[in-house]
Design a protein around this motif. Structure first.
Motif, PDB file in Angstrom:
ATOM      1  N   THR A 199      43.415  44.614  39.821  1.00  0.00           N
ATOM      2  CA  THR A 199      43.119  43.757  38.669  1.00  0.00           C
ATOM      3  C   THR A 199      43.611  44.310  37.340  1.00  0.00           C
ATOM      4  O   THR A 199      43.415  43.678  36.305  1.00  0.00           O
ATOM      5  CB  THR A 199      41.594  43.535  38.564  1.00  0.00           C
ATOM      6  OG1 THR A 199      40.950  44.817  38.428  1.00  0.00           O
ATOM      7  CG2 THR A 199      41.056  42.848  39.798  1.00  0.00           C
ATOM      8  N   ASN A 200      44.223  45.499  37.373  1.00  0.00           N
ATOM      9  CA  ASN A 200      44.665  46.165  36.132  1.00  0.00           C
ATOM     10  C   ASN A 200      43.494  46.388  35.173  1.00  0.00           C
ATOM     11  O   ASN A 200      43.646  46.299  33.942  1.00  0.00           O
ATOM     12  CB  ASN A 200      45.766  45.353  35.424  1.00  0.00           C
ATOM     13  CG  ASN A 200      47.051  45.315  36.217  1.00  0.00           C
ATOM     14  OD1 ASN A 200      47.446  46.318  36.821  1.00  0.00           O
ATOM     15  ND2 ASN A 200      47.708  44.166  36.242  1.00  0.00           N
ATOM     16  N   SER A 201      42.334  46.644  35.732  1.00  0.00           N
ATOM     17  CA  SER A 201      41.144  46.904  34.915  1.00  0.00           C
ATOM     18  C   SER A 201      40.818  48.398  34.973  1.00  0.00           C
ATOM     19  O   SER A 201      41.536  49.181  35.596  1.00  0.00           O
ATOM     20  CB  SER A 201      39.965  46.077  35.422  1.00  0.00           C
ATOM     21  OG  SER A 201      39.686  46.390  36.777  1.00  0.00           O
ATOM     22  N   LYS A 202      39.735  48.792  34.325  1.00  0.00           N
ATOM     23  CA  LYS A 202      39.321  50.192  34.300  1.00  0.00           C
ATOM     24  C   LYS A 202      37.812  50.268  34.476  1.00  0.00           C
ATOM     25  O   LYS A 202      37.054  49.731  33.676  1.00  0.00           O
ATOM     26  CB  LYS A 202      39.732  50.833  32.967  1.00  0.00           C
ATOM     27  CG  LYS A 202      39.387  52.300  32.840  1.00  0.00           C
ATOM     28  CD  LYS A 202      40.194  53.158  33.798  1.00  0.00           C
ATOM     29  CE  LYS A 202      39.898  54.632  33.596  1.00  0.00           C
ATOM     30  NZ  LYS A 202      40.614  55.491  34.576  1.00  0.00           N
ATOM     31  N   HIS A 203      37.383  50.937  35.529  1.00  0.00           N
ATOM     32  CA  HIS A 203      35.949  51.053  35.772  1.00  0.00           C
ATOM     33  C   HIS A 203      35.386  52.282  35.061  1.00  0.00           C
ATOM     34  O   HIS A 203      36.131  53.191  34.677  1.00  0.00           O
ATOM     35  CB  HIS A 203      35.667  51.159  37.276  1.00  0.00           C
ATOM     36  CG  HIS A 203      36.002  52.498  37.861  1.00  0.00           C
ATOM     37  ND1 HIS A 203      37.289  52.864  38.209  1.00  0.00           N
ATOM     38  CD2 HIS A 203      35.223  53.572  38.153  1.00  0.00           C
ATOM     39  CE1 HIS A 203      37.282  54.083  38.699  1.00  0.00           C
ATOM     40  NE2 HIS A 203      36.046  54.534  38.673  1.00  0.00           N
ATOM     41  N   SER A 253      34.068  38.104  37.312  1.00  0.00           N
ATOM     42  CA  SER A 253      33.023  38.909  36.669  1.00  0.00           C
ATOM     43  C   SER A 253      32.045  39.446  37.718  1.00  0.00           C
ATOM     44  O   SER A 253      32.199  39.208  38.921  1.00  0.00           O
ATOM     45  CB  SER A 253      32.265  38.080  35.643  1.00  0.00           C
ATOM     46  OG  SER A 253      31.371  37.192  36.294  1.00  0.00           O
ATOM     47  N   ASP A 274      40.462  48.471  40.507  1.00  0.00           N
ATOM     48  CA  ASP A 274      41.266  48.662  39.286  1.00  0.00           C
ATOM     49  C   ASP A 274      42.736  48.374  39.549  1.00  0.00           C
ATOM     50  O   ASP A 274      43.419  47.742  38.738  1.00  0.00           O
ATOM     51  CB  ASP A 274      41.113  50.104  38.776  1.00  0.00           C
ATOM     52  CG  ASP A 274      39.747  50.363  38.172  1.00  0.00           C
ATOM     53  OD1 ASP A 274      39.022  49.382  37.929  1.00  0.00           O
ATOM     54  OD2 ASP A 274      39.416  51.536  37.952  1.00  0.00           O
ATOM     55  N   SER A 309      31.920  48.921  37.754  1.00  0.00           N
ATOM     56  CA  SER A 309      33.076  48.085  38.091  1.00  0.00           C
ATOM     57  C   SER A 309      32.634  46.631  38.169  1.00  0.00           C
ATOM     58  O   SER A 309      31.693  46.298  38.898  1.00  0.00           O
ATOM     59  CB  SER A 309      33.677  48.514  39.439  1.00  0.00           C
ATOM     60  OG  SER A 309      34.693  47.625  39.846  1.00  0.00           O
ATOM     61  N   LYS A 310      33.305  45.756  37.441  1.00  0.00           N
ATOM     62  CA  LYS A 310      32.891  44.345  37.379  1.00  0.00           C
ATOM     63  C   LYS A 310      33.200  43.582  38.659  1.00  0.00           C
ATOM     64  O   LYS A 310      32.728  42.466  38.839  1.00  0.00           O
ATOM     65  CB  LYS A 310      33.559  43.660  36.185  1.00  0.00           C
ATOM     66  CG  LYS A 310      35.054  43.607  36.249  1.00  0.00           C
ATOM     67  CD  LYS A 310      35.673  43.148  34.921  1.00  0.00           C
ATOM     68  CE  LYS A 310      35.374  41.704  34.637  1.00  0.00           C
ATOM     69  NZ  LYS A 310      36.111  41.211  33.446  1.00  0.00           N
TER      70      LYS A 310
END
Length: 594
Positions: free
Chosen positions: A272-276, A317, A269, A66-67
């Motif tokens: 931030t709407n991200s994907k780890h 980041s 996630d 995960s960033k």
């Protein structure tokens, strides 16, 4: 490794660095008092918490999946680490942490990261709330400034220690703790951009130093001065005997660390709407926990609150996590002498607030209100965490959750005896059509809906077997809505097929899903039933069944279960009349010949 880092920071700009610098410093300021507080609560020196914060923090940010993840010591580990320290000592805690790191790496390598989704929410909330209670009550002694307190593994024993030593309450410690608590609670409203825990720590420490000098226990008086030097590398004395002794606590640390870090990554996630990458996250956590003990650090994992703060502060980041670790390291080198004068009473409110925030009280109350099996799982996990052991709590909580889930799923299995409804245009098969006066003696047809697994397989067999007592010729099973079948369900299904065939019957299957068909092919049951006995549509199965029944048994049948029954019954009546006429004619011929 170089290629990995280059790829992860590809496209990184000066503007990104400025945002990461600010968020990293903010999280670093928050992490410093928490690192020391968690270390003290775990029964070790405060500097070990600082070592963990910057070493594990940097490694988890660089190597994890995960960033935005911020790693370090967390409250969830406190009861476990304290128990290990009390039972085995600090050196063995380092070995347990190292072994846990190896386990986490193996979990990531074997792609077990996705298993986090199979842990029921009542279990996670139950043990999290239980840990919160242990942390909160564990700080009462420091909050009141009690002396002569001995720490125990048992919750009841620790409460008893507090009660029996209430007469040793230090008024100065109590005032210091109250000041710190009030600043923590009030400062976010007055100074929302400044971390309340740090402000409470600084204000209460200054007041205690100026007005209560020598009257309040400090980090220096309790643990010695915090060294303003880098931690020293030391390989732990790992022996086979120690490994065998520490496997159980190491496994608990690994499991809890994995759960905590992946939950934190999921939260990141969502923000931030991200994907780890869950498996990479476990490997990163594992490497961090293998390296940290070599420098005296305690086990670490992803910290949900610090990760959320990192995101809210504008992190873009992994660099923010690295900066957070570097900031903590520089603070140790420059300000360690001042940190040694922090009163223990100032650390207690920080952990109490952390415990209150991690208690999941709203979710706890919400699940209790449902008054379902989840409520039972929640309460059992919570009580066992507080009064027994986290390992036992999670284990029994999971077993209970699986049992209740199986019971709930077994109730979802629907098995209905059906026949075509001739009053409807499309003549769909329905259960309400079947009655004593309207049921085919030669063909039994069932609709099966729901999973055929160990919790429902016996019910499936018993319901269908009720048909066999009058020995119908054909059994049609409509299985288009059976999504899954385990080996137990397959075994009971096989019993039905074998028993029915033994009675001279024929089993027909309609509408089987491809996944279910694959299971039947692998077990060989598909071939035993017969390839030509599987049909896509129920109508095709009924047509085939009618061609296999004994027509003479349709004589005088008035059930008319199927559309074809009327023709079969009339044909049978005609054949009966013809046979009767032939018999009479034959008798007359005999008389004439005589």
């Amino acid at each position: 490794m170089r290629g990995l880092l280059t790829k992860r920071f590809q496209g990184y700009s000066w503007a990104h660095f400025q945002k990461d610098l600010l968020s990293g410093m903010i999280v670093g300021v928050i992490a410093i008092p928490l690192g020391m507080a968690f270390a003290i609560a775990s029964g070790v020196k405060p500097e070990y918490g600082i070592y963990t914060t910057f070493i594990a923090g940097i490694l988890i940010s660089v190597l994890g999946g995960s960033k935005y993840q911020i790693g370090g010591p967390t409250g969830a580990f406190v009861p476990i680490l304290l128990g290990v320290v009390i039972a085995y000592g600090y050196e063995n805690l380092l070995i347990a942490g190292f072994l846990a790191g190896i386990m986490l790496c193996l979990m990531g390598i074997f792609r077990l990261g996705s298993l986090i989704k199979f842990i029921p929410r009542p279990v996670t909330i139950g043990f999290t709330s239980g840990i919160a209670v242990i942390i909160f009550t564990g700080q009462i002694a420091s909050f009141l400034g009690l002396s002569g307190i001995e720490k125990h593994e048992s919750f009841i024993a620790n409460i008893n220690e507090i009660v029996t030593h209430l007469n040793t309450t230090n008024l100065y410690s109590f005032i210091t703790a109250v000041i710190c608590l009030l600043v923590i609670l009030i400062s976010p409203k007055l100074f929302p951009k400044l971390p309340g825990s740090l402000m409470g720590l600084v204000v209460s420490s200054v007041i205690a130093t100026v007005f209560f000098s020598g009257q309040v226990a400090t980090i220096d008086s309790a643990y010695g001065a915090i060294p303003s030097t880098l931690p020293h590398f030391q390989w732990p004395d790992i022996t086979l005997e120690r490994i065998q002794m520490l496997l159980a606590p190491a496994f608990v640390i690994a499991i809890l660390g994995g759960i905590e870090s992946l939950l934190s990554a999921v939260v990141a996630d969502g923000m931030t709407n991200s994907k780890h990458n869950s498996n990479r996250e476990l490997v990163g956590q594992g490497i961090a926990n293998m390296v940290t003990p070599l420098f005296g650090g305690i086990p670490a994992t992803g910290a949900i609150a610090r990760t959320a703060t990192n995101i809210k502060s504008g992190a873009v980041s992994r660099m923010s996590g690295v900066i957070h670790g570097i900031f903590v390291l520089l603070t140790l080198l420059l300000l360690a002498p001042y940190a040694s004068h922090i009163p223990l009473a100032s650390m207690a409110p920080i952990l109490m607030v952390v415990a209150w925030n991690m208690s999941e009280r709203k979710h706890f109350a919400h699940i209790l209100k449902t008054k379902t099996g989840d409520s039972l799982v929640l309460v059992v996990t919570f009580l066992l965490t507080v009064f027994a052991d986290l390992t036992i709590a999670v284990g029994i909580g999971l077993i209970l959750a699986v049992f209740l889930f199986a019971k709930r799923m077994s109730g979802m299995l629907v098995i209905d005896k059906v026949l075509p409804d001739h009053t409807k245009q499309h003549k769909k098969v329905m259960p309400h059509v079947v009655s004593e006066s309207h049921d085919c003696p030669q063909i039994s047809m069932y609709t099966i809906e729901g999973p055929l697994f160990f919790g429902a397989a016996q019910t499936f067999e018993q319901k269908v077997m009720e048909t066999i007592h009058y020995k119908p010729k054909v059994l049609i099973l409509r299985m288009g809505k059976v999504p899954f079948m385990d080996t137990t369900g397959e075994a009971y299904f096989r019993n039905i097929v074998h028993h029915f065939k033994k009675q001279g019957g024929l089993v027909l299957i309609s509408g089987v899903e491809p996944s279910l068909k694959e299971i039947l092919e692998k077990t060989g049951l598909y071939d035993q039933i017969g390839t030509n006995h599987f049909f896509e549509r129920t109508g095709e199965a009924i047509t085939y069944a009618l061609s296999q029944i004994e027509k003479n048994k349709c004589l005088g049948c008035k059930h008319y279960a199927f559309h074809e029954c009327l023709q079969l019954s009339q044909s049978s009546e005609v054949e009966k009349e013809i046979s009767k006429e032939k018999l009479e004619l034959h008798s007359e011929e005999k008389i004439v010949n005589a």
